[in-house]
Design a protein around this motif. Structure first.
Motif, PDB file in Angstrom:
ATOM      1  N   ILE A  73       0.855  -1.178   0.000  1.00 15.37           N
ATOM      2  CA  ILE A  73       0.000   0.000   0.000  1.00 15.37           C
ATOM      3  C   ILE A  73       0.896   1.235   0.000  1.00 15.37           C
ATOM      4  N   THR A 105      -9.338  -5.643   2.794  1.00 10.27           N
ATOM      5  CA  THR A 105      -9.571  -4.306   2.247  1.00 10.27           C
ATOM      6  C   THR A 105      -8.764  -3.309   3.050  1.00 10.27           C
ATOM      7  N   ALA A 106      -7.974  -2.488   2.351  1.00 10.77           N
ATOM      8  CA  ALA A 106      -7.210  -1.413   2.987  1.00 10.77           C
ATOM      9  C   ALA A 106      -7.908  -0.093   2.675  1.00 10.77           C
ATOM     10  N   SER A 107      -8.158   0.703   3.699  1.00  7.23           N
ATOM     11  CA  SER A 107      -8.872   1.959   3.482  1.00  7.23           C
ATOM     12  C   SER A 107      -8.257   3.080   4.292  1.00  7.23           C
ATOM     13  N   THR A 108      -8.493   4.300   3.822  1.00  7.35           N
ATOM     14  CA  THR A 108      -8.147   5.499   4.562  1.00  7.35           C
ATOM     15  C   THR A 108      -9.242   6.513   4.311  1.00  7.35           C
ATOM     16  N   VAL A 128       0.061  -7.483   4.394  1.00  9.25           N
ATOM     17  CA  VAL A 128      -0.231  -6.192   3.781  1.00  9.25           C
ATOM     18  C   VAL A 128       0.807  -5.217   4.312  1.00  9.25           C
ATOM     19  N   PHE A 130       2.248  -1.574   4.602  1.00 12.41           N
ATOM     20  CA  PHE A 130       1.882  -0.163   4.504  1.00 12.41           C
ATOM     21  C   PHE A 130       3.164   0.663   4.419  1.00 12.41           C
ATOM     22  N   TYR A 136      -4.883   4.328   8.482  1.00 14.83           N
ATOM     23  CA  TYR A 136      -5.437   3.227   7.691  1.00 14.83           C
ATOM     24  C   TYR A 136      -6.338   2.350   8.555  1.00 14.83           C
ATOM     25  N   THR A 137      -7.200   1.623   7.857  1.00 19.53           N
ATOM     26  CA  THR A 137      -7.909   0.501   8.457  1.00 19.53           C
ATOM     27  C   THR A 137      -7.775  -0.691   7.521  1.00 19.53           C
ATOM     28  N   LEU A 138      -7.268  -1.807   8.048  1.00 24.93           N
ATOM     29  CA  LEU A 138      -7.222  -3.057   7.296  1.00 24.93           C
ATOM     30  C   LEU A 138      -8.369  -3.922   7.798  1.00 24.93           C
ATOM     31  N   LEU A 311      -3.614   4.386  -2.601  1.00 19.83           N
ATOM     32  CA  LEU A 311      -3.753   3.025  -2.090  1.00 19.83           C
ATOM     33  C   LEU A 311      -3.416   1.975  -3.129  1.00 19.83           C
TER      34      LEU A 311
END
Length: 321
Positions: A73, A105-108, A128, A130, A136-138, A311
């Motif tokens: 990521i 799912t990786a999110s920001t 994953v 980073f 972030y939230t995985l 991302l």
């Protein structure tokens, strides 16, 4: 100074497992601490009876297991102060005998990257990585539900080396843990700062506003301070950094410069300004800009470092060897 403490793991579901420090530090990271690994009983997966057979197979270690896939990521080339912002790997371990599938799912913020569904063999893991310091939230899914949401923020990225782990046990309960070196890392240091102010003028604006932007090793801002008349002057009144919240705060103060023997044009005024702050060691995770007039303060802008981090497109980037 930022001192990395042993990763204090918060169990999402089931027992809490916290490992000690890693045996070897990365290049330039100094000597790791020598704390022994420990296990803290938690709730859900523990029956209240502590047993010790001398061989704890519930403790995760990446060197002892197979990594089936690795996703990246962000781009390391875009990282400011890279020696003080090492990448953070999060290992999702299938702590079961049989192969199982996990969705990742990786999110920001409101943006996310679907990494797809990964088939992970028994006792293997997927990583994953980073690369860019950000929030972030995985999200890990499996068994038809969300198993865990693993949060990272800017303070997880520093000069230390280590990893975070998400262990999914045979009954689908989850522990989180990790290990890290414990080097005292230098935090953001504001080395320079200044304000540029234009001459006040009449305006039909009814509110002040400002924007904050991050650059390679600095933070800049542009703003408009609305005042009772155009004869106000602006000063950079205060700056501070809160290590606990990783927030840099700057206060711009407006004072009436109308002399006792002078008259000022009777209209609502605006004074435009720019700010520039140079940093050493690292950048603050958050910046807050405040306007002050007649002793009252109003927050007019807030920014988060790397809130727009790329991302990626969801492509798998290969297996780590």
């Amino acid at each position: 100074m930022r001192r990395r403490t042993l990763l204090s793991s918060v169990a999402s579901i089931g027992a809490l497992s916290v490992a000690g420090c890693i045996d070897d530090a990365g290049p330039g990271n100094g000597d790791p601490a020598t704390d022994d690994p420990t296990t803290t009983p938690g709730e859900g997966t523990d029956d209240g009876t502590d047993t010790d057979d001398g061989d704890d197979d519930t403790e995760f270690g990446p060197d002892e297991r197979e990594e089936v896939e690795r996703f990246a990521i962000g781009d390391r080339e875009a990282v400011a102060f890279p020696d003080n912002n090492n990448p953070v790997p999060v290992h999702v371990w299938n702590d079961a005998e049989s192969e199982r599938e996990f969705g990742l799912t990786a999110s920001t913020g409101a943006r996310g990257r679907d990494l797809g569904t990964v088939a992970v063999a028994g006792d293997a893991y997927v990583t994953v990585l980073f690369n860019v310091p950000a929030e972030y939230t995985l999200t890990v899914t499996g068994d038809g539900r969300t198993l865990h949401e693993h949060a990272l923020d800017h303070t997880d990225f520093d000069c230390n080396s280590g990893f975070h782990s998400v262990s999914v046990h045979e009954d689908w309960s989850v522990d989180t843990g990790g290990i890290s070196t414990m080097i005292a890392c230098s935090g953001p240091e504001n080395r320079s700062g200044g304000i540029g102010v234009s001459e006040g003028e009449c305006t039909d604006r009814d509110a002040s506003e400002a924007t904050v932007d991050y650059y390679d090793d600095s933070v800049g801002a542009e703003g408009v301070f609305v005042t009772p008349n155009p004869c106000y002057e602006l000063d950079l009144a205060d700056t501070s950094y809160d290590e606990e919240t990783d927030t840099f705060r700057a206060v711009v103060e407006a004072t009436d410069a109308t002399g006792t023997d002078e008259a000022c044009q009777e209209c609502l005024g605006q004074v435009d300004y720019t700010l520039d702050f140079g940093f050493a060691n690292d950048l603050p995770g958050h910046v807050v800009l405040v306007h002050r007039r007649d002793g009252e303060e109003t927050e007019v802008a807030r920014a988060t470092w790397n809130a727009d981090v790329n991302l990626g497109d969801g492509d798998e980037v290969g297996t780590f060897l």
